[in-house]
Design a protein around this motif. Structure first.
Motif, mmCIF file in Angstrom:
data_model
loop_
_atom_site.group_PDB
_atom_site.id
_atom_site.type_symbol
_atom_site.label_atom_id
_atom_site.label_comp_id
_atom_site.label_asym_id
_atom_site.label_seq_id
_atom_site.Cartn_x
_atom_site.Cartn_y
_atom_site.Cartn_z
ATOM 1 N N TYR A 82 -6.212 3.104 -8.022
ATOM 2 C CA TYR A 82 -5.705 4.543 -8.506
ATOM 3 C C TYR A 82 -5.902 5.126 -9.424
ATOM 4 C CZ TYR A 82 -3.699 4.618 -3.609
ATOM 5 O OH TYR A 82 -3.554 4.456 -2.204
ATOM 6 N N GLY A 136 1.351 2.098 -3.696
ATOM 7 C CA GLY A 136 0.339 2.401 -4.598
ATOM 8 C C GLY A 136 -0.563 1.044 -4.927
ATOM 9 N N ASN A 149 -3.007 -1.626 -3.713
ATOM 10 C CA ASN A 149 -4.103 -2.074 -2.710
ATOM 11 C C ASN A 149 -4.583 -3.455 -3.112
ATOM 12 O OD1 ASN A 149 -4.080 0.175 -1.580
ATOM 13 N ND2 ASN A 149 -5.638 1.389 -2.912
ATOM 14 N N VAL A 168 -0.458 4.217 -13.222
ATOM 15 C CA VAL A 168 -0.267 5.764 -12.546
ATOM 16 C C VAL A 168 1.106 5.856 -11.885
ATOM 17 C CG1 VAL A 168 -1.389 6.966 -10.558
ATOM 18 C CG2 VAL A 168 -2.713 5.861 -12.203
ATOM 19 N N ARG A 227 0.790 -1.413 -0.009
ATOM 20 C CA ARG A 227 0.115 0.016 -0.048
ATOM 21 C C ARG A 227 0.736 1.303 -0.005
ATOM 22 N NH1 ARG A 227 -4.904 -1.656 4.338
ATOM 23 N NH2 ARG A 227 -6.048 -3.096 3.055
#
Length: 395
Positions: free
Chosen positions: A342, A64, A66, A380, A61
């Motif tokens: 994200y 980035g 999850n 991302v 996490r």
């Protein structure tokens, strides 16, 4: 204890994180024959229990991701003093040709598992393999389900196995501690079946494990994209369409290619796996694994281990359509059984390599490297390189 060091590279900065994760486990196995000493009823009758204490944080996490975890043992054990993993009775007949287990059981302890997957640290491999264990009806260690498993093994090389489990529609089976067996809404059932072949080839008895299995959960789950009218519910705000049943299928194989000593894993071993889950209700619908493992025999360290692995996971069309609809309408992205993304998801690829150093009997030190491409299934973030170490002590 795991000491994890993650590095996320961006054009302007390097970020380092070093969380520590620890788990202590205690098992008690009661042999009723030895305990009472009389009666055929106690022959091959056992009670198995496992309780763990664990603390830590989810490293993935922090850069980035999850949905995945680069460490094995974080999450559903709940950071509690005593988390119950399993407590079940096991009874065997006819020299273990028939075996029945019933009680509080992690489904992945029996199904969709392989002897080599926890050589690697990444949690998508360790335990039973993704995406099945991220489905409510197929959760793995340290989550359990009330249920039973019947295994028929007419000879040492073939088995047929089936299980039925109560489905717990909660974030944590058995509550955060695993002791709350009587959770609400346990009316639905998950059924798993698996067929396996364990051959031994040639003079060196090159052992292999080949298995195929299926899980069906008769619960109703929300469609990840469609509302009751077939439009994106994230935009319309209407209730999601309910899907009747949830299915997962897996194929697993490993084969020793060259033997370097006695035992089922003392040699060069190739392993592979493919698993599928219904993409209308699971954020990931395809997962592929390939791995190559060996001991340190060639350099005089026969009790050491070394391995490399490749993982590829594909995010489902329904999950992606929902994300695109949310983004197009300026809404927050929604997650499912693999966390909140994200950005628009596509696929995620993980490369892993480890070396396990045998210190002494019961003590090993493992170094591990992972390279995560398309972190969280998106573009991302830049790719992540993860260096880890694990100290394992068994008493």
């Amino acid at each position: 204890m795991y000491q994890e060091v993650a590095r996320k590279l961006t054009p302007l900065q390097v970020r380092l994180a070093a969380p520590s994760i620890s788990t202590v486990g205690s098992t008690v196995d009661i042999d009723f024959r030895k305990l009472f000493g009389t009666g055929q009823w106690s022959d091959d009758l056992w009670l198995h229990t496992l309780i763990v204490n664990g603390h830590g944080t989810n490293l993935s996490r922090s850069f980035g991701d999850n949905g995945n975890q680069v460490q094995q043992i974080y999450g559903a054990r709940g950071n509690v003093v005593a988390h119950l993993v399993w407590a079940y009775f096991e009874k065997s007949w006819f020299n273990h040709k028939i075996d029945l287990a019933t009680g509080w059981i992690p489904t992945g302890t029996f199904f969709n598992n392989a002897p080599w997957v926890c050589n690697f640290m990444n949690v998508w491999m360790c335990g039973n393999v993704t995406p099945t264990k991220y489905l409510v009806g197929g959760r793995d260690w340290p989550s359990g389900n009330i249920g039973g498993v019947l295994r028929l093994m007419p000879n040492p090389h073939v088995y047929v196995m089936g299980g039925v489990f109560a489905v717990s529609p909660h974030s944590y089976n058995g509550g955060i501690s695993g002791w709350s067996w009587g959770q609400s809404n346990l009316g639905k059932l998950s059924t798993e079946a698996e067929i396996g072949w364990i051959p031994e080839f040639g003079h060196d008895k090159l052992i292999g494990h080949y298995k195929v299995g299926v899980m069906y959960d008769n619960s109703r789950y929300n469609n990840l994209y469609e509302d009751i009218n077939g439009r994106p519910w994230v935009v319309t705000g209407l209730p999601a369409r309910k899907q009747s049943g949830q299915t997962s299928v897996w194929v697993m194989a490993d084969q020793m290619l060259v033997r370097h000593g006695d035992g089922p894993s003392n040699g060069l071993v190739f392993g592979a796996q493919y698993a599928y889950a219904d993409g209308k209700t699971s954020q990931i619908n395809h997962h592929i694994v390939a791995a190559l493992m060996d001991t340190g025999h060639l350099w005089g360290r026969p009790e050491d281990g070394i391995g490399i692995a490749f993982q590829w996971a594909h995010f489902s069309r329904s999950a992606v359509l929902s994300q695109q609809a949310a983004l197009a309408n300026g809404l927050a992205l929604v997650g499912a059984n693999f966390g909140t993304p994200y950005g628009i998801q596509g696929h995620e690829t993980i490369y892993e390599a480890y070396y396990t150093y045998h210190v002494r009997t019961g003590v090993t030190l493992q170094g591990d490297f992972q390279y995560v491409n398309h972190v969280g299934g998106t573009t991302v973030f830049n790719d992540a390189a993860v260096l880890s170490s694990a100290l394992n002590v068994a008493f």
